[in-house]
Each structure stands twice: as C-alpha cells, then as structure tokens.
Scaffold this active site. Structure first.
Site, PDB file in Angstrom:
ATOM      1  N   HIS A 107      25.974  15.449  42.314  1.00 24.00           N
ATOM      2  CA  HIS A 107      27.351  15.315  41.810  1.00 24.00           C
ATOM      3  C   HIS A 107      27.904  14.079  41.811  1.00 24.00           C
ATOM      4  O   HIS A 107      28.382  13.486  42.811  1.00 24.00           O
ATOM      5  CB  HIS A 107      28.079  16.480  42.956  1.00 24.00           C
ATOM      6  CG  HIS A 107      29.351  16.912  42.493  1.00 24.00           C
ATOM      7  ND1 HIS A 107      29.875  16.317  41.293  1.00 24.00           N
ATOM      8  CD2 HIS A 107      30.172  17.517  42.973  1.00 24.00           C
ATOM      9  CE1 HIS A 107      31.193  17.121  41.143  1.00 24.00           C
ATOM     10  NE2 HIS A 107      31.470  17.713  42.136  1.00 24.00           N
ATOM     11  N   ASN A 160      40.994  13.922  41.991  1.00 25.60           N
ATOM     12  CA  ASN A 160      40.897  13.486  43.302  1.00 25.60           C
ATOM     13  C   ASN A 160      41.054  12.139  43.435  1.00 25.60           C
ATOM     14  O   ASN A 160      40.264  11.287  44.094  1.00 25.60           O
ATOM     15  CB  ASN A 160      39.469  13.702  43.942  1.00 25.60           C
ATOM     16  CG  ASN A 160      39.153  15.184  44.241  1.00 25.60           C
ATOM     17  OD1 ASN A 160      40.170  15.686  45.059  1.00 25.60           O
ATOM     18  ND2 ASN A 160      38.255  15.708  44.137  1.00 25.60           N
ATOM     19  N   TYR A 214      34.113  12.366  43.928  1.00 22.87           N
ATOM     20  CA  TYR A 214      33.312  12.449  45.246  1.00 22.87           C
ATOM     21  C   TYR A 214      32.685  11.199  45.347  1.00 22.87           C
ATOM     22  O   TYR A 214      32.590  10.269  44.698  1.00 22.87           O
ATOM     23  CB  TYR A 214      32.826  13.691  45.226  1.00 22.87           C
ATOM     24  CG  TYR A 214      33.748  14.899  45.323  1.00 22.87           C
ATOM     25  CD1 TYR A 214      34.639  15.153  46.026  1.00 22.87           C
ATOM     26  CD2 TYR A 214      33.537  15.993  44.047  1.00 22.87           C
ATOM     27  CE1 TYR A 214      35.568  16.162  46.253  1.00 22.87           C
ATOM     28  CE2 TYR A 214      34.137  16.891  44.105  1.00 22.87           C
ATOM     29  CZ  TYR A 214      35.254  17.141  45.130  1.00 22.87           C
ATOM     30  OH  TYR A 214      36.235  18.359  45.066  1.00 22.87           O
ATOM     31  N   THR A 239      33.249  25.322  44.087  1.00 21.75           N
ATOM     32  CA  THR A 239      33.842  25.209  45.704  1.00 21.75           C
ATOM     33  C   THR A 239      34.296  26.585  45.814  1.00 21.75           C
ATOM     34  O   THR A 239      35.344  27.152  45.223  1.00 21.75           O
ATOM     35  CB  THR A 239      34.494  24.281  45.977  1.00 21.75           C
ATOM     36  OG1 THR A 239      33.864  23.066  45.883  1.00 21.75           O
ATOM     37  CG2 THR A 239      34.949  24.371  47.346  1.00 21.75           C
ATOM     38  N   ASN A 275      34.253  14.223  39.680  1.00 25.80           N
ATOM     39  CA  ASN A 275      35.224  14.663  40.405  1.00 25.80           C
ATOM     40  C   ASN A 275      35.849  13.938  41.654  1.00 25.80           C
ATOM     41  O   ASN A 275      36.707  14.330  42.422  1.00 25.80           O
ATOM     42  CB  ASN A 275      34.944  16.187  40.775  1.00 25.80           C
ATOM     43  CG  ASN A 275      35.015  17.149  39.764  1.00 25.80           C
ATOM     44  OD1 ASN A 275      35.310  16.833  38.499  1.00 25.80           O
ATOM     45  ND2 ASN A 275      34.944  18.392  39.922  1.00 25.80           N
TER      46      ASN A 275
END
Length: 359
Positions: A175, A235, A180, A26, A178
């Site tokens: 993805h 996260n 998400y 990102t 992480n």
C-alpha cells in the site's frame, strides 16, 4: 459492447474467474487486531470477485494506527487469516493481502504496548483519529526513523509477506497510497530526510523499491502488487512539484522488477484531484504487467476501458460493501443497494455481513 468484465484473466500464474477486483477497504472488525470468524463470512460473501484485495493489514505493531485493523506479524493473525483464505478459495476467488503501515496517520492509544508512531520525518499529520479508549484525538507526532530503523521497517514488510503466504494468500499488495507510510516516504513535502531515503525522486522512492525488491526475493514477483493514489491529497499528503516525474519513475522501476500489477486509485469521484490522462497513458506505456484502476466505475465504463486496453482489471470499492453478490448483480442488471455509511467502522455485523444477496 462485450462484457469484458466477466471474462477470465490470467494474472501471472493465477486464473481469475473474472476481471472484477474487490478493492481494499478498512472495516475495523478485527478485535485485538486478529482476523475473526465475522471477517471470514464477510470475505466469503464477496468471493464472486475474480480477485479480492483485503483491507489494509499492518506488517508491524507500529503500523496499527486505526482502531481494530488487522495485522500479519504473528502466528495468531496467520491462523485467523488462514480461515479467510480457505473460505475465499472455496468460492473460486483469488485473494491478496494489502500490507498497510499507517505511519504518521495514527494515534498512540491505538497501538499495542511497546509500539510507537513512526514516519520518515517528525511532522504531525493534520486531522483527528478515532480511538476506542478515548474517542477522537489529534494524530500523534511521529518519531522520525533513523536510517537503521528504516531498514528494519523494510524487513517487517518482507517478514509479513512470508507470513501472508503461510496464511494461504495468493500474494501481497504494497500500500503506497492514501497517505500511509510508503507514500509518506514518496512525498516530497512530508519526507524531509537528508539520508539515502530523502531528497531526490529516486531517493524518496527507495523505501518502496527496496520493500518490493526484497519481497520479490522472498515470495516471487508474481505474488507482489503495488497500490498508488497520485494527486489524492488524502490523509494530509500535500501536492509537490515532481508528482508526474515520480510515478513515471516508479512505474518504470516496478516494471523492471516485474511485479504482478499496479493498482491505481483515482480519488476524483470524491472531489479530489483527477489523475491526468497523460499520466494514465505514461503508466500504461511504462508498465507491462497488469494494470488495475479503481474509482467510481459502473459496468459500461468498466467494459469500455477494458475494451480500449486502458486497464486489465477493474476494482470496485463501495459497491462491494452493500452488494456481496456485486458481480452477479452486474451480470443480471440488478439494482445496487446503497451502503450505510454510519456502520463502516463499527465493531459488529451490522452494516458488514448483514447485507443480503439479491440474486
């Protein structure tokens, strides 16, 4: 030791100019969530990689959790990404787009009008989120998707994959790492659903597997990869009992589907849990496609793991930030520049496209 990293590699029908992969990172330069000319320059500068995987790109307005991340759900975004893919291909690299829906890792201020923060459950992620409008804010409590909304969200991924091919990408990476949205479904703590997408390992894996299956049907299995980060905790993704069982199951199922690659991120260099050697071996045994690993590799370790057959491709993240000519530097044993971490997510060219090539 031979320099395996610099050898060509056949990824399905694609011939990669080397085995070095630019990992998705990102960078928050997509003003109004649209890829722009600054991003074209950034990716073209780094097209010495065999494969570039883009920064996380949302398949839906609901998934634009961070400030200034790009999307791939409308024609303006397709046109912007087309400039990127043309520039990268002109330099000889291949490029996959990473489809990243942030799910509950979001704040509603970052979302466009009409969008909402969603997740498999209504549990709010711990921590804060930067918003350009209001500064740091706690994550927004998500709306728990209904079964019908889950199926509609799956279709958003499929539609985004089709648009990605229209934009000239060689494929898409789902993805599932992480913390998400996809990993939120996979995780046995964050996902407390009672329908077909919650409960058992198989049910919690169903969201990802249906996205993969339907995306394969839309664009072809050789154009689909998946990223994982087991044991990361990133996260606010908590540990759960069936982690090893989950990735054993998923690697077998994704092998059956025939996806092009699995891409594993080991967060251990950042002080998080190490992916155990036995899980690495299990995945290698289960999955017959290309295996990518990412996590603080240098040239010696990369060549050793390639030589030993533990991996097929090596992904580099942070070194590509400040070394646009990373592959050439590694070839010529040139010292690597260190990134300015203060400019990782700022909106302009400073700390983005102004790192010079050394060779």
């Amino acid at each position: 030791m031979s320099n395996h990293l610099f050898q060509t590699y056949n990824l399905g029908q694609l011939t990669l100019q080397n085995r070095a992969v630019m990992a998705p990172m990102t960078r928050s330069r997509a003003i109004n969530n649209i890829p722009n000319d600054l991003m074209v320059t950034y990716y073209q500068q780094r097209a010495g990689a065999g494969l570039i995987i883009t920064e996380g790109t949302s398949p839906s307005p609901n998934g634009l959790g961070y400030a200034r991340i790009p999307g791939i759900f409308n024609q303006e975004q397709v046109a912007g990404w087309r400039k990127v893919t043309d520039a990268v291909h002109a330099k000889g690299a291949k490029i996959f787009i990473q489809l990243m829906h942030t799910g509950r890792v979001s704040h509603h201020v970052n979302l466009p009008e009409g969008a909402k923060v969603i997740a498999p459950s209504d549990m709010t992620a711990a921590g804060d989120m930067w918003t350009d409008a209001e500064g740091m804010k706690p994550h927004t409590q998500p709306h728990a998707l209904t079964t019908e909304e889950v199926k509609a969200t799956i279709q958003e991924y499929v539609n985004a994959a089709k648009l990605a091919i229209d934009a000239g990408f060689d494929g898409v990476e789902l993805h599932a790492a992480n913390g998400y949205l996809i990993e939120q479904f996979i995780n046995g703590v964050v996902n407390n659903r009672k329908d077909e997408y919650g409960g058992s390992v198989a049910n919690r894996s169903k969201f990802l597997l249906e996205i993969a299956e339907q995306t394969i049907a839309a664009i072809g299995k050789e154009k689909v990869g998946v990223r994982f980060s087991p044991f990361s905790g990133f996260n606010d993704i908590p540990a759960y009992n069936e982690v090893t069982e989950t990735y054993d199951y998923l690697s077998k199922k994704l092998n059956d589907l025939g996806v092009a690659y699995l891409h594993f991120l080991d967060h251990s260099p950042n002080g998080l849990d190490l992916v155990p050697a036995d899980l690495r071996a299990t995945v290698r045994a289960n999955f017959k496609g290309a295996l990518i690993w990412c996590g603080a590799y240098d040239l010696e370790r990369a060549n050793q793991d390639l030589q030993d057959g533990k991996v097929d491709l090596i992904a580099f993240g942070k070194p590509f930030i400040s070394n646009p000519d990373l592959v050439e530097r590694l070839k010529q044993n040139v010292a690597l520049a260190q990134p300015d971490f203060n400019t990782l997510y700022t909106p302009d060219e400073k700390g983005y496209t102004d790192y010079p090539a050394a060779v």
